[in-house]
Design an enzyme around this catalytic site. Structure first.
Site, PDB file in Angstrom:
ATOM      1  N   LEU A   1      -0.290   2.564  -5.970  1.00  0.00           N
ATOM      2  CA  LEU A   1      -1.382   3.115  -5.178  1.00  0.00           C
ATOM      3  C   LEU A   1      -0.926   3.475  -3.762  1.00  0.00           C
ATOM      4  O   LEU A   1      -1.176   4.573  -3.281  1.00  0.00           O
ATOM      5  CB  LEU A   1      -2.535   2.105  -5.116  1.00  0.00           C
ATOM      6  CG  LEU A   1      -3.781   2.507  -4.325  1.00  0.00           C
ATOM      7  CD1 LEU A   1      -4.469   3.712  -4.956  1.00  0.00           C
ATOM      8  CD2 LEU A   1      -4.761   1.326  -4.234  1.00  0.00           C
ATOM      9  N   SER A   2      -0.245   2.556  -3.074  1.00  0.00           N
ATOM     10  CA  SER A   2       0.102   2.741  -1.664  1.00  0.00           C
ATOM     11  C   SER A   2       1.104   3.867  -1.443  1.00  0.00           C
ATOM     12  O   SER A   2       1.960   4.136  -2.288  1.00  0.00           O
ATOM     13  CB  SER A   2       0.671   1.445  -1.084  1.00  0.00           C
ATOM     14  OG  SER A   2      -0.290   0.420  -1.086  1.00  0.00           O
TER      15      SER A   2
ATOM     16  N   GLU B   1      -3.051  -5.567  -1.386  1.00  0.00           N
ATOM     17  CA  GLU B   1      -4.362  -5.429  -2.038  1.00  0.00           C
ATOM     18  C   GLU B   1      -5.494  -5.412  -1.006  1.00  0.00           C
ATOM     19  O   GLU B   1      -6.597  -5.921  -1.252  1.00  0.00           O
ATOM     20  CB  GLU B   1      -4.578  -6.516  -3.094  1.00  0.00           C
ATOM     21  CG  GLU B   1      -3.620  -6.365  -4.275  1.00  0.00           C
ATOM     22  CD  GLU B   1      -3.936  -7.304  -5.416  1.00  0.00           C
ATOM     23  OE1 GLU B   1      -5.127  -7.523  -5.697  1.00  0.00           O
ATOM     24  OE2 GLU B   1      -2.985  -7.806  -6.030  1.00  0.00           O
TER      25      GLU B   1
END
Length: 387
Positions: free
Chosen positions: A117-118, A371
């Site tokens: 994701l990042s 997260e």
């Protein structure tokens, strides 16, 4: 669980897990190389049926699993959690073919999953991710090998070009859950989730030398082809896939932190009760006793909040985002406090390489960032309160 007290069977299971972590998993973790995927450790987690529990448990059971493993072997806990984080989108949004191809291998510890994701410019603000998925009207061949792909020629696929950064298990994972911008709408509305096997043409990566002992790396996408068969859910609905995963795993990140805090607290109790000082033992000193009491109280408060958030998730409560954010925030900040003061009370011995607290001191810092950093959790909580 009644009134936030665990039942006898739950307590027995947690004790069994702590023993497994210390006796079976810790020796395998010690043989691993820092910053690399420990495949023998993953295989053991599969053989013991613990990876299976990640995908069949509710949120509370997942928290108990992670807390108990973290108490005895943080490397085993992290390896297990990363398998769940990377593969949960396949379980929740994947096709029957994707599930059949990958989930048995993940559960057995034979395939390594990763949650991508990042990005360099989009860490805490996940909706700002920029990795473009450009429509490819021609052939979107998905390659072979582990991907088991087939041509999407004539169907219309996408090509991914850009970077993902700070991805756990990269670049050694066997497949990645990748979130990219397909442009169906602005911000979060234009994000799509894809399952991308590691052998897909144009995908490469490199490890990053980080403080955390588990593997973290950078991924580079050079026109990586993905097709409709690689979608996890619908185009433009990938942000929901990401948030559903994070809402489940955020309380259990808190459980990981609680496990570390409890390990540090127990080590401190044992040490201060036996260490001679000023004609008695350290624990006789009021300043020390009060500090340990504060550590214990904060740890218990964090544990209860984690359990409450997990219970809310299992009950389908509408306030899960707020509760999950609160649990992750309090537990990770508390663990940092407890481990830091445990080191202080132990003194120089705790700074020796190989000491439990030296290990926990390195481990405890990252969960306050990944997260969703603590600041992001506070933002989520405030938005939910004012909603």
């Amino acid at each position: 669980m009644t009134g936030f007290a665990l039942g006898a069977e739950q307590e027995e299971w947690c004790g069994h897990l702590r023993a497994l972590a210390a006796d079976r998993l810790r020796p395998l973790a010690d043989k691993g190389e820092p910053g690399r995927v420990n495949r023998p450790l993953l295989a053991a987690l599969g053989e013991l049926g613990l990876l299976e529990r990640v995908f069949t448990s509710g949120a509370l059971e997942l928290c108990l699993l992670r807390e108990s493993l973290a108490y005895g072997c943080t490397e085993a806990e992290t390896a297990l959690a990363l398998q769940g984080l990377g593969a949960h989108p396949v379980l929740s949004a994947g096709t029957p073919e994707q599930r059949a191809r990958w989930l048995p291998q993940v559960r057995a510890g034979r395939a390594v999953a990763a949650f991508a994701l990042s990005e360099p410019g989009a860490g805490s603000d996940a909706a700002a991710l920029a990795l473009p998925a450009v429509r490819d009207a021609g052939s979107a061949s998905t390659g072979g090998g582990q991907g088991g792909g087939r041509s999407a020629s004539g169907v219309g696929g996408w090509r991914l070009s850009g970077e993902k950064c700070w991805i756990s298990n990269a670049p050694e994972a066997d497949f990645y859950t990748v979130f990219a911008r397909t442009g169906e709408g602005p911000a979060a509305k234009g994000v799509t989730a894809f399952l991308v096997p590691a052998d897909r043409p144009g995908l490469s990566g490199e490890p990053l030398d980080m403080l955390s002992p588990h593997p973290i790396g950078r991924l580079t996408f050079d026109g990586v082809p993905v097709g409709p068969q690689d979608l996890l859910g619908e185009p433009g609905r990938g942000f929901r896939v990401a948030m559903d995963t994070l809402n489940l795993f955020r309380p259990s990140v808190g459980a990981f932190a609680v496990g570390m805090a409890r390990a540090a607290l127990d080590a401190t109790l044992a040490y201060t009760a036996a260490r001679p000082a000023f004609g008695g033992v350290l624990g006789d000193l009021q300043a020390v006793g009060h500090r340990v009491a504060e550590m214990a109280t904060r740890t218990e408060a964090a544990r209860l909040l984690v359990y409450a958030a997990a219970g809310a998730y299992d009950a389908g409560s509408p306030d899960v985002p707020r509760r999950s954010a609160m649990a992750k925030l309090l537990a990770t900040e508390t663990a940092q406090y407890v481990v830091d003061h445990a080191v202080q009370l132990h003194g120089a011995v705790a700074l020796q390489r190989g000491h439990l607290l030296e290990h926990l001191y390195r481990e405890v810092r990252a969960p306050r960032i990944y997260e969703g950093a603590s600041e992001v959790q506070r933002t989520i909580i405030a938005k939910e309160l004012y909603r």
